[in-house]
Every structure is written in C-alpha cells, then in structure tokens.
Design an enzyme around this catalytic site. Structure first.
Site, PDB file in Angstrom:
ATOM      1  N   SER A  24     -48.428  -2.052 -48.237  1.00  0.00           N
ATOM      2  CA  SER A  24     -48.206  -3.488 -48.481  1.00  0.00           C
ATOM      3  C   SER A  24     -47.678  -4.186 -47.234  1.00  0.00           C
ATOM      4  O   SER A  24     -47.342  -5.364 -47.266  1.00  0.00           O
ATOM      5  CB  SER A  24     -47.214  -3.687 -49.636  1.00  0.00           C
ATOM      6  OG  SER A  24     -46.015  -3.008 -49.360  1.00  0.00           O
ATOM      7  N   ASN A 111     -36.479   0.186 -55.020  1.00  0.00           N
ATOM      8  CA  ASN A 111     -36.663  -0.656 -56.206  1.00  0.00           C
ATOM      9  C   ASN A 111     -35.635  -1.793 -56.276  1.00  0.00           C
ATOM     10  O   ASN A 111     -35.983  -2.938 -56.559  1.00  0.00           O
ATOM     11  CB  ASN A 111     -36.613   0.194 -57.476  1.00  0.00           C
ATOM     12  CG  ASN A 111     -37.717   1.235 -57.492  1.00  0.00           C
ATOM     13  OD1 ASN A 111     -38.617   1.188 -56.649  1.00  0.00           O
ATOM     14  ND2 ASN A 111     -37.658   2.170 -58.423  1.00  0.00           N
ATOM     15  N   THR A 156     -54.698 -47.308 -69.987  1.00  0.00           N
ATOM     16  CA  THR A 156     -54.659 -46.191 -70.940  1.00  0.00           C
ATOM     17  C   THR A 156     -56.123 -45.877 -71.219  1.00  0.00           C
ATOM     18  O   THR A 156     -56.960 -46.798 -71.210  1.00  0.00           O
ATOM     19  CB  THR A 156     -53.922 -46.552 -72.246  1.00  0.00           C
ATOM     20  OG1 THR A 156     -54.622 -47.613 -72.885  1.00  0.00           O
ATOM     21  CG2 THR A 156     -52.483 -46.978 -72.004  1.00  0.00           C
ATOM     22  N   HIS A 157     -56.430 -44.600 -71.438  1.00  0.00           N
ATOM     23  CA  HIS A 157     -57.837 -44.154 -71.604  1.00  0.00           C
ATOM     24  C   HIS A 157     -58.693 -44.600 -70.410  1.00  0.00           C
ATOM     25  O   HIS A 157     -59.896 -44.818 -70.558  1.00  0.00           O
ATOM     26  CB  HIS A 157     -58.456 -44.689 -72.890  1.00  0.00           C
ATOM     27  CG  HIS A 157     -57.581 -44.553 -74.087  1.00  0.00           C
ATOM     28  ND1 HIS A 157     -57.625 -43.463 -74.932  1.00  0.00           N
ATOM     29  CD2 HIS A 157     -56.600 -45.361 -74.571  1.00  0.00           C
ATOM     30  CE1 HIS A 157     -56.721 -43.618 -75.896  1.00  0.00           C
ATOM     31  NE2 HIS A 157     -56.086 -44.752 -75.699  1.00  0.00           N
ATOM     32  N   SER A 278     -68.053 -37.818 -42.597  1.00  0.00           N
ATOM     33  CA  SER A 278     -69.103 -36.929 -43.078  1.00  0.00           C
ATOM     34  C   SER A 278     -69.979 -36.549 -41.886  1.00  0.00           C
ATOM     35  O   SER A 278     -70.168 -37.347 -40.967  1.00  0.00           O
ATOM     36  CB  SER A 278     -69.937 -37.657 -44.132  1.00  0.00           C
ATOM     37  OG  SER A 278     -71.255 -37.143 -44.162  1.00  0.00           O
ATOM     38  N   ASN A 286     -63.679 -40.059 -46.106  1.00  0.00           N
ATOM     39  CA  ASN A 286     -63.387 -39.311 -47.333  1.00  0.00           C
ATOM     40  C   ASN A 286     -61.899 -39.007 -47.513  1.00  0.00           C
ATOM     41  O   ASN A 286     -61.213 -38.688 -46.546  1.00  0.00           O
ATOM     42  CB  ASN A 286     -64.166 -37.991 -47.318  1.00  0.00           C
ATOM     43  CG  ASN A 286     -65.662 -38.232 -47.309  1.00  0.00           C
ATOM     44  OD1 ASN A 286     -66.158 -39.192 -47.910  1.00  0.00           O
ATOM     45  ND2 ASN A 286     -66.388 -37.359 -46.615  1.00  0.00           N
ATOM     46  N   TYR A 318     -39.164   0.094 -63.003  1.00  0.00           N
ATOM     47  CA  TYR A 318     -40.076  -0.277 -61.910  1.00  0.00           C
ATOM     48  C   TYR A 318     -41.422   0.448 -62.052  1.00  0.00           C
ATOM     49  O   TYR A 318     -41.487   1.627 -62.396  1.00  0.00           O
ATOM     50  CB  TYR A 318     -39.449   0.071 -60.546  1.00  0.00           C
ATOM     51  CG  TYR A 318     -40.405  -0.226 -59.400  1.00  0.00           C
ATOM     52  CD1 TYR A 318     -40.510  -1.506 -58.878  1.00  0.00           C
ATOM     53  CD2 TYR A 318     -41.247   0.769 -58.889  1.00  0.00           C
ATOM     54  CE1 TYR A 318     -41.417  -1.793 -57.861  1.00  0.00           C
ATOM     55  CE2 TYR A 318     -42.145   0.495 -57.877  1.00  0.00           C
ATOM     56  CZ  TYR A 318     -42.230  -0.787 -57.368  1.00  0.00           C
ATOM     57  OH  TYR A 318     -43.131  -1.066 -56.377  1.00  0.00           O
ATOM     58  N   GLN A 323     -45.761  -4.187 -56.882  1.00  0.00           N
ATOM     59  CA  GLN A 323     -45.988  -4.505 -55.463  1.00  0.00           C
ATOM     60  C   GLN A 323     -46.979  -5.670 -55.334  1.00  0.00           C
ATOM     61  O   GLN A 323     -46.960  -6.400 -54.353  1.00  0.00           O
ATOM     62  CB  GLN A 323     -46.531  -3.262 -54.760  1.00  0.00           C
ATOM     63  CG  GLN A 323     -46.843  -3.470 -53.314  1.00  0.00           C
ATOM     64  CD  GLN A 323     -47.086  -2.145 -52.610  1.00  0.00           C
ATOM     65  OE1 GLN A 323     -46.152  -1.354 -52.437  1.00  0.00           O
ATOM     66  NE2 GLN A 323     -48.306  -1.878 -52.227  1.00  0.00           N
ATOM     67  N   LYS A 326     -46.313  -9.826 -54.683  1.00  0.00           N
ATOM     68  CA  LYS A 326     -46.033 -10.593 -53.471  1.00  0.00           C
ATOM     69  C   LYS A 326     -47.155 -11.522 -52.987  1.00  0.00           C
ATOM     70  O   LYS A 326     -46.871 -12.693 -52.690  1.00  0.00           O
ATOM     71  CB  LYS A 326     -45.535  -9.656 -52.366  1.00  0.00           C
ATOM     72  CG  LYS A 326     -44.058  -9.304 -52.580  1.00  0.00           C
ATOM     73  CD  LYS A 326     -43.588  -8.195 -51.729  1.00  0.00           C
ATOM     74  CE  LYS A 326     -43.381  -6.861 -52.383  1.00  0.00           C
ATOM     75  NZ  LYS A 326     -43.476  -6.651 -53.793  1.00  0.00           N
TER      76      LYS A 326
HETATM   77  N1  ARG Z   1     -43.448  -1.804 -51.699  1.00  0.00           N
HETATM   78  C1  ARG Z   1     -42.844  -1.649 -52.996  1.00  0.00           C
HETATM   79  C2  ARG Z   1     -42.969  -2.962 -53.791  1.00  0.00           C
HETATM   80  O1  ARG Z   1     -43.125  -3.951 -53.211  1.00  0.00           O
HETATM   81  C3  ARG Z   1     -41.396  -1.312 -52.844  1.00  0.00           C
HETATM   82  C4  ARG Z   1     -40.822  -0.520 -53.966  1.00  0.00           C
HETATM   83  C5  ARG Z   1     -41.482   0.813 -54.005  1.00  0.00           C
HETATM   84  N2  ARG Z   1     -40.796   1.748 -54.809  1.00  0.00           N
HETATM   85  C6  ARG Z   1     -41.320   2.932 -55.023  1.00  0.00           C
HETATM   86  N3  ARG Z   1     -40.599   3.755 -55.674  1.00  0.00           N
HETATM   87  N4  ARG Z   1     -42.509   3.262 -54.610  1.00  0.00           N
HETATM   88  O2  ARG Z   1     -42.871  -2.967 -54.994  1.00  0.00           O
END
Ligand code: ARG
Length: 466
Positions: A24, A111, A156-157, A278, A286, A318, A323, A326
């Site tokens: 990630s 976590n 209105t409408h 355009s 526009n 968890y 993950q 994000k």
């Molecule tokens: N990269 C993980 C997330 O964003 C962090 C937590 C991972 N925990 C684990 N036990 N693998 O959720």
C-alpha cells in the site's frame, strides 16, 4: 529465510507478485507525517514508563525527524517488500540508528498505528475544510451584500414563482455551507480519541500510559475498547458523508451557475479566466469549472459507497480489507478541498447581470400570490381569493398583458373588491419587501441577517485565526 519485519515464522520468501499486490506504500506514504508524529509520542511514553531507555527514545526521535526530512526532500524509495508506510519508516529507522529502532514497536501493532494515523490525518483535513468553508461562506456573504437590491424570479419546479432578492438566494447557500462546517466539526468531535495502545486488538501486557500519548498527541480522550479502536472506520464514513453532503451543495450551485450562464438566462457571466473555449466552435465559452465540480460530486459519493461496502461484512477486529479504506478517503478529501478552493477563486469572478434578472421578473405573473393576499386583506377567504386571481391571470393571458396592466374596470368584471390600491401590491419591489415573515426575502430582513452574519464571521475569524 525471510528478511521481513514479521518474517520469523516464515521459511519461504514471499512471492514478488504477492508483495506487489498487497503493498500500500504507493498511497499510504501520504501518512508519513502522522506516522512519525505518532511514533515519537509512543517512544516518549515508553521511555517515561521505563519500558525503553531514555537514550533509545532520544535516538528514535532524532532518527524519525531525520527520516521526515529525507521524505520531504524526495529521498524516499518505495519498496513493495516493505508493504506500507509504517514498515518503511521502521526499516529506515533501523538503517539510521541501528538496534534502538527495534524497540519502537513494543506495545504497539500496525493495527492501532494505522488507526491513529488516519485519525490524525483527518483532523488536519477537517481543519482545512472548515477553513475553506469559512472563505466560501464569506464569498456568498459578499455576493449577497452587493446584491440586496438585485431582484430575480425565485423558482419552484423550475417555473417562475415569486420574486426574491438575489442576496436571499446567495444567503441560502451561506446557510448550507454553514451547516456543512458544523457537521465536519461534529464528526471531528466524535473521533477525537486516541487508539494507540490498543495494539493488535486486545491491548498489551506492558505497563504503558495511554493517557500520556493522548496528551502528547492532543486528543481529547482515548478509545475505550481496543477491539473497536482497531476496527472502527465509522469516522472515515462520517467524514465522507459530510463531504458528500457538502459536494451536493456545491453541485447545486454549480447547476445554477451553468443554467444562469446560458444565453437563454444570461443572469451571470463567469469571467474568461474561469471558463474555457471549444476546440471546434470559436464562439463558445463553456462553464467547465461548475461542470467539473458537479461531476466530481459523483466521485466523492463513490468514495463514501466504497467504504460503506468495504466495512459492511467485516467481523471483529482488524481485517486486511481495511487497507483499501485509504484510496477513497484520500481521493474524497482531496477532491472536496480542491472544489472548495476553486469555488473560492471563481465566485468573486462572477458578474451578476442585474438588469437581466429584473427583466425576468416582469413576465410570468410573479405577483399573482400578492393579488390573492390583497384580496385576503380585504376579507376575502384565501381559497376564493385564489380563484379570483386565477381568473385575473386568465384575463391577462387573453389580453396578452401582465396583471398590473389590467385596468381597474377589467379587474372589477371579476370582483368588485378590487380598488385603486391594488397596483401598489403588484409592484415587484413591494412584492419582495412585503415578505417580512422571519426568514423571508424582504430587504429589511436581509439587511438584518447580513448584519448578524458579519458579526458571526468576524468572531469566527478571530477565534480560529483564519
Ligand atoms: N497497511 C495496513 C493498513 O493500512 C496496516 C495494518 C496492517 N496490519 C496487519 N496486521 N497486516 O490497513
């Protein structure tokens, strides 16, 4: 043999495809500041509790600050085998300070660490959003202030209904964005809890001091249940739902600006700097900015639905699914902030075509309700007054004129209650100014409202140092 931070029990190295798939770092590196801040507070607390030495805590802090600078200067390589921002920083720290780095993760898990990082990140984002909304509200206030006497049809409408002051219309948006700001604050209040020390899910046997990290990280309190703390993403959902409502408001004003800038309406002119041409039609100008904001609204709703769906079947506590919270969170936050910002730049650049607005109030019988109200004042029951006025509208349509162009004789063929004073009731400005009921569009009301809004904005500016 594995060289991973968690590699002790593994005998075969992870498949490269698995590393790439589960990494990630490409998106959660955005949390580096929060991660470092959390780690400094954690190691400080560990040393104060006698769990690690003062010297190690000092080394850890200095090492982390150095890493922060390295990341900011671009000296930071992403390595899929290190998975996420938490392990990248820990591994960099080991490079920087050696063995002391291995003590940082005592009484902590990724976590609770990631739960902390997102909370810290959202606190900053919400403060930026509320500041942006402050200027947005101010912009609507200013548009209102310079348009008290600008009268346009209220719809209105999407049919012309009754005339209103354009200031009243602008202040309607002021109200929406003021509610948005209070919603964001309210959301923040609820997640202002430190999850650090919840560890993986059950807490830790180490004698840590959670109240101390709560204080060091400026949370108002600490989370009360470790399982909830590491698996709760309600606050992400709440934030994105506040963001969605706010985007819906931005999308509504966008729709109005798009409509108002058509040649059919020509109520407003958006300055050249905020419109585009355009590639084929030379005459085109526009309203891309309001169109894009209207479009991006769908993107933020998408983020909200993504996280609601992500969370809906997760058992305690968890799960790695989380993950995936994000990318939609970051995208939703960035999109919202950029839309607020562009609106703050564009609003002052919009010219209000007052004459066109007034002209539009002159046809469509916008004063018909006032004719009925006139009759009510002369003791005619409202239902009957409504019917008489309907007949007057039909007569005017027949004659191809407006209600105020009907002669008294014409009106008296419908009802003998009509007198000379009817014409003062039909005047468009009078129609606006008669609506003095609290919250109504009379210019007297608007002036009072503008005064209290000015005081409120002043007060907010002082309190928050915007
Ligand atoms: N990269 C993980 C997330 O964003 C962090 C937590 C991972 N925990 C684990 N036990 N693998 O959720």
């Amino acid at each position: 043999m594995s060289s991973k931070l968690w590699g002790g029990r593994f005998s075969v190295t992870t498949d490269k495809a698995v590393e790439k798939f589960s990494s990630s770092i490409d998106f959660d590196s955005a949390l580096y500041k929060e991660d470092i801040k959390g780690s400094i507070a954690h190691s400080k607390m560990l040393s104060e509790c006698g769990i690690i030495s003062r010297e190690d805590a000092k080394k850890i802090e200095q090492g982390l600050l150095k890493i922060e600078k390295r990341i900011e200067s671009g000296d930071f390589l992403h390595d899929d085998s290190l998975e996420d921002i938490h392990m990248h920083i820990e591994s960099y720290l080991t490079e920087e300070i050696g063995d002391a780095a291995r003590k940082l993760h005592t009484a902590r898990s990724r976590n609770d660490q990631v739960g902390l990082d997102i909370r810290l990140y959202l606190k900053t984002v919400i403060n930026e959003v509320v500041e942006g909304l402050f200027y947005l509200r101010k912009n609507f206030y200013e548009k209102a202030l310079s348009n008290i006497d600008t009268i346009l049809p209220g719809y209105t409408h999407m049919q012309r209904a009754q005339p209103v002051s354009f200031a009243h219309h602008m202040l309607a948006y002021y109200e929406m964005f003021t509610r948005d700001a209070s919603r964001f604050f309210d959301c923040l209040k609820r997640f202002d809890e430190n999850p650090l020390g919840s560890a993986a899910l059950a807490g830790t046997p180490h004698k840590i001091d959670r109240k101390r990290t709560t204080e060091l990280l400026s949370f108002s309190t600490y989370t009360k249940n470790s399982m909830d703390a590491v698996s709760d993403r309600d606050f992400v959902i709440e934030f994105l739902s506040c963001a969605s409502i706010c985007m819906m408001h931005l999308s509504r004003i966008s729709e109005e600006l798009i409509l108002w800038s058509t040649s059919e309406f020509s109520f407003v002119t958006i300055s050249d700097g905020f419109t585009t041409g355009s590639s084929i039609m030379p005459q085109k100008k526009n309203p891309d900015i309001p169109e894009l904001v209207r479009g991006k609204t769908g993107r933020v709703y998408g983020s909200l639905v993504a996280i609601l769906t992500l969370m809906k079947s997760l058992p305690m506590a968890y799960n790695r699914d989380m993950q995936e919270d994000k990318p939609p969170l970051f995208d939703g936050a960035k999109t919202l902030l950029s839309c607020i910002d562009i609106y703050n730049r564009m609003l002052p650049e919009i010219k209000i075509n007052k004459d066109r607005m007034l002209e539009a109030t002159k046809s469509g019988f916008l004063n018909a309700t006032d004719m009925a109200d006139y009759l009510v004042e002369k003791n005619v029951a409202f239902r009957l007054a409504h019917e008489i006025t309907g007949k007057a509208v039909a007569l005017a349509l027949d004659k191809g004129c407006e209600l105020e162009n009907l002669s008294l004789d014409d009106l008296r063929t419908i009802s003998d209650v009509f007198d000379d004073d009817i014409y003062s009731y039909l005047d468009i400005e009078a129609v606006v100014d008669k609506r003095k009921s609290l919250g109504g569009t009379s210019r007297e009301n608007i002036k009072n409202e503008l005064k209290s809004i000015a005081e409120l904005l002043d007060e907010e500016q002082k309190n928050f140092n915007y």
